[in-house]
Motif scaffolding. Structure first.
Motif, PDB file in Angstrom:
ATOM      1  N   SER A   8      15.480 -13.844 -40.978  1.00 61.13           N
ATOM      2  CA  SER A   8      16.173 -12.850 -40.160  1.00 61.13           C
ATOM      3  C   SER A   8      15.158 -11.786 -39.766  1.00 61.13           C
ATOM      4  O   SER A   8      14.553 -11.156 -40.631  1.00 61.13           O
ATOM      5  N   GLY A   9      14.940 -11.622 -38.485  1.00 61.12           N
ATOM      6  CA  GLY A   9      13.952 -10.660 -37.999  1.00 61.12           C
ATOM      7  C   GLY A   9      12.668 -11.345 -37.575  1.00 61.12           C
ATOM      8  O   GLY A   9      12.396 -12.489 -37.939  1.00 61.12           O
ATOM      9  N   GLU A  10      11.874 -10.622 -36.800  1.00 64.57           N
ATOM     10  CA  GLU A  10      10.669 -11.207 -36.202  1.00 64.57           C
ATOM     11  C   GLU A  10       9.633 -11.651 -37.234  1.00 64.57           C
ATOM     12  O   GLU A  10       9.098 -12.749 -37.152  1.00 64.57           O
ATOM     13  N   ARG A  11       9.332 -10.799 -38.186  1.00 67.88           N
ATOM     14  CA  ARG A  11       8.304 -11.156 -39.175  1.00 67.88           C
ATOM     15  C   ARG A  11       8.758 -12.328 -40.034  1.00 67.88           C
ATOM     16  O   ARG A  11       7.996 -13.265 -40.283  1.00 67.88           O
ATOM     17  N   ALA A  69      18.784  -6.528 -46.549  1.00 68.38           N
ATOM     18  CA  ALA A  69      20.229  -6.262 -46.555  1.00 68.38           C
ATOM     19  C   ALA A  69      20.911  -6.699 -45.261  1.00 68.38           C
ATOM     20  O   ALA A  69      22.051  -6.332 -45.012  1.00 68.38           O
ATOM     21  N   GLU A  70      20.242  -7.487 -44.453  1.00 69.45           N
ATOM     22  CA  GLU A  70      20.830  -7.940 -43.185  1.00 69.45           C
ATOM     23  C   GLU A  70      21.949  -8.949 -43.446  1.00 69.45           C
ATOM     24  O   GLU A  70      21.800  -9.836 -44.298  1.00 69.45           O
ATOM     25  N   PRO A  71      23.045  -8.849 -42.708  1.00 70.01           N
ATOM     26  CA  PRO A  71      24.178  -9.752 -42.929  1.00 70.01           C
ATOM     27  C   PRO A  71      23.805 -11.238 -42.801  1.00 70.01           C
ATOM     28  O   PRO A  71      24.315 -12.066 -43.553  1.00 70.01           O
ATOM     29  N   TRP A  72      22.923 -11.568 -41.867  1.00 70.85           N
ATOM     30  CA  TRP A  72      22.623 -12.985 -41.646  1.00 70.85           C
ATOM     31  C   TRP A  72      21.879 -13.588 -42.826  1.00 70.85           C
ATOM     32  O   TRP A  72      22.171 -14.699 -43.264  1.00 70.85           O
ATOM     33  N   ILE A  73      20.900 -12.869 -43.367  1.00 63.99           N
ATOM     34  CA  ILE A  73      20.146 -13.399 -44.500  1.00 63.99           C
ATOM     35  C   ILE A  73      21.065 -13.521 -45.713  1.00 63.99           C
ATOM     36  O   ILE A  73      20.972 -14.468 -46.494  1.00 63.99           O
ATOM     37  N   LEU A  74      21.991 -12.575 -45.861  1.00 64.21           N
ATOM     38  CA  LEU A  74      22.948 -12.628 -46.964  1.00 64.21           C
ATOM     39  C   LEU A  74      23.926 -13.790 -46.794  1.00 64.21           C
ATOM     40  O   LEU A  74      24.286 -14.462 -47.764  1.00 64.21           O
ATOM     41  N   PHE A  75      24.336 -14.055 -45.552  1.00 61.37           N
ATOM     42  CA  PHE A  75      25.231 -15.186 -45.285  1.00 61.37           C
ATOM     43  C   PHE A  75      24.579 -16.508 -45.679  1.00 61.37           C
ATOM     44  O   PHE A  75      25.176 -17.331 -46.376  1.00 61.37           O
ATOM     45  N   GLU A  76      23.354 -16.723 -45.216  1.00 58.43           N
ATOM     46  CA  GLU A  76      22.682 -17.985 -45.511  1.00 58.43           C
ATOM     47  C   GLU A  76      22.363 -18.112 -46.999  1.00 58.43           C
ATOM     48  O   GLU A  76      22.477 -19.198 -47.569  1.00 58.43           O
ATOM     49  N   ALA A  77      21.998 -17.015 -47.644  1.00 58.71           N
ATOM     50  CA  ALA A  77      21.760 -17.057 -49.085  1.00 58.71           C
ATOM     51  C   ALA A  77      23.048 -17.431 -49.821  1.00 58.71           C
ATOM     52  O   ALA A  77      23.031 -18.232 -50.759  1.00 58.71           O
TER      53      ALA A  77
END
Length: 96
Positions: A8-11, A69-77
């Motif tokens: 999630s995010g560019e980096r 704490a981004e919702p997308w990274i938390l969803f996939e985790a």
């Protein structure tokens, strides 16, 4: 073995794609999957994502200070952690 790489995010995306290319050339039995590269443009991405999360035997989550704490990274985790209960699945964070 299927490897699901979450980002999630560019980096985080840049690292996920670099790792995808590297791991596939080093370990030929690994089929690494990153949504940015492996979902065709115009495809039904929720269906593709769900299928890949279900089929993965290993998950790697590319975590940065920007996306922790981004919702997308938390969803996939969360989706990967549910898969752990159902099969022999392993998940690890890759901290940047």
């Amino acid at each position: 073995m299927k490897l699901f790489i979450s980002w999630s995010g560019e980096r985080s995306r840049a690292v996920a794609n670099a790792f995808r290319d590297w791991i596939s050339s080093v370990i030929h039995d690994v089929v690494a999957w990153v949504s940015d590269e492996d979902i065709a443009k115009g495809a039904n991405w929720p269906i593709n994502l769900q299928r890949e999360l279900h089929d993965a035997k290993f998950g790697m989550i590319c975590v940065t200070p920007e996306n922790v704490a981004e919702p997308w990274i938390l969803f996939e985790a969360g989706a990967l952690s549910r898969a752990i209960d159902q099969a022999n699945v392993r998940v690890c964070p890759y901290l940047l």
